[in-house]
Motif scaffolding. Sequence first.
Motif, short mmCIF file in Angstrom:
data_model
loop_
_atom_site.label_atom_id
_atom_site.label_comp_id
_atom_site.label_asym_id
_atom_site.label_seq_id
_atom_site.Cartn_x
_atom_site.Cartn_y
_atom_site.Cartn_z
N VAL A 72 7.40 66.53 47.73
CA VAL A 72 6.14 66.67 48.75
C VAL A 72 6.71 66.25 49.96
O VAL A 72 7.09 67.43 50.74
CB VAL A 72 4.86 66.40 47.90
N LEU A 73 7.24 65.82 49.84
CA LEU A 73 8.10 64.17 51.23
C LEU A 73 8.69 65.76 51.68
O LEU A 73 9.45 65.84 52.86
CB LEU A 73 9.23 63.30 50.66
N LEU A 132 -0.47 61.77 48.47
CA LEU A 132 0.38 61.26 47.35
C LEU A 132 0.27 60.06 46.78
O LEU A 132 0.87 60.27 45.64
CB LEU A 132 1.94 60.53 48.82
N LYS A 133 -1.15 59.50 47.32
CA LYS A 133 -1.91 58.65 45.90
C LYS A 133 -2.05 58.98 44.78
O LYS A 133 -2.59 59.02 43.55
CB LYS A 133 -2.61 57.97 46.79
N GLY A 183 3.64 69.27 44.18
CA GLY A 183 5.00 68.67 44.27
C GLY A 183 5.59 69.05 42.56
O GLY A 183 7.21 69.35 42.94
N ARG A 196 6.04 61.91 38.30
CA ARG A 196 5.38 61.61 38.86
C ARG A 196 6.88 62.12 40.59
O ARG A 196 6.46 62.51 41.48
CB ARG A 196 4.27 60.62 39.29
N TRP A 197 7.47 60.79 40.62
CA TRP A 197 8.45 59.99 41.40
C TRP A 197 9.16 61.63 41.55
O TRP A 197 9.75 62.06 43.33
CB TRP A 197 9.05 59.14 40.76
N PRO A 240 -0.66 60.44 53.21
CA PRO A 240 -0.53 59.65 51.77
C PRO A 240 -1.19 59.69 51.00
O PRO A 240 -1.10 59.38 49.71
CB PRO A 240 -1.44 58.20 53.22
N ILE A 243 -0.77 62.66 43.27
CA ILE A 243 -0.04 62.50 43.36
C ILE A 243 0.79 61.00 42.23
O ILE A 243 0.71 60.89 40.79
CB ILE A 243 1.55 63.14 44.10
N TRP A 244 0.75 59.96 42.27
CA TRP A 244 1.07 59.29 41.98
C TRP A 244 0.34 58.04 41.02
O TRP A 244 0.88 58.77 39.25
CB TRP A 244 0.75 57.56 42.81
N ILE A 275 6.01 63.28 44.03
CA ILE A 275 6.21 62.93 45.22
C ILE A 275 7.44 63.45 46.49
O ILE A 275 7.65 63.35 47.49
CB ILE A 275 6.31 61.38 44.96
#
Length: 368
Positions: free
Chosen positions: A282-283, A310-311, A197, A275-276, A307, A313-314, A279
């Motif tokens: 990507v969304l 996304l985890k 992302g 990271r935000w 999901p 990535i976080w 994310i």
Amino acid sequence: MEVWDLFDENRQPLGKQAGRKDPMVKGEFHIVVVACVVNDQNEILLTLRSPDKEKYPGTWENTGGALEAGEESRAAAVRELFEETGIRVRENELHLLDSQMEEYAFIDFYIVRKTVPVEEIRLQKGETADARWVSLSEFVRMGEEGKIAPPIYQRFCRLREKMEVFLKEDRRKERYPACRGKNRQESKKIVILGCSGSGKSTLAGQLGKIMDLPVVYLDALSWDAGWKRKPFDEFDRLTQSEIRKPEWIMDGNFPRTVEHRMDVCDTVIYLDFKRWFCILSVLRRVITNYGKPRPSMNPGCPEKFDPGFLKRIWNFDRRSKAHYYGYMKKLSGTKLIVLKTRKEVNRFVKQVEKEGRFVRGNFPAGPK
């Protein structure tokens, strides 16, 4: 006597040399360059091999030859072209069409745009006996009639599709300046790392166009249609095949191969984004391209909401960031570039448009 450096199957130096008349050993390779000249009429320059040549006398060919010990690929192409035809070009005028591995050699195939009247071509005594410009269709006809040296025509057949794409393009302009100063290092093998992302694939595509370098998307090498992951040994084989080529931009993390890629590259670009931001990127990508594969993926791998992705990535900074910075700090003689915001990326791209492959690093290099 002409002496060559020898390399292994991954194009890594063996620290050994061989002469032209020395028998080649299985598993050892030297490097050969081909310089295909194309004029403003999209005609290809052919030279006639001297009737005194041991192999394929009296047949037509593109200019080419083996790298001499200690020589770089592009420098060898420039030298061979001048020696055999008297045509002078700069290294940054050459476009690498492809690099292939044959039985005992890697073949780097370059194209260069140059319009030179036949009467101005200076033939090399003992090597070339004549020269002519031919159209693509005439080249094919001559090859089928056996008038072109068989290895040259076989190589051409493998590259014909790429050649046709090149010939349809407008005249290529110089994309970067000649090297100025001894300390200006050209980037030919670039690794792009960073959290998913962060825009690695987008940046790789931009740099590929500006710097005239082939782009390798590791995601495309890793996944088959239906999001089925290739076996590791197949992925490693495909990755190694790309790594051994003399020029590339590689987009992707893939920890199992990252250290090897960083060892052989000359430039690392790390996108250290929050990271935000990754994310949200990507969304946004999922919403925009849902059900369609993005440009850096294979057909049959449509964009989807995941999901678990996304985890990852976080948790990327906690699990991976320190490792990549640790690898970078160990590197010596490699240009390191760290970009942390979209503004920095845009500024970097503009810098590349001005400096091309001679772009500078901004992160402290490792131990000397």
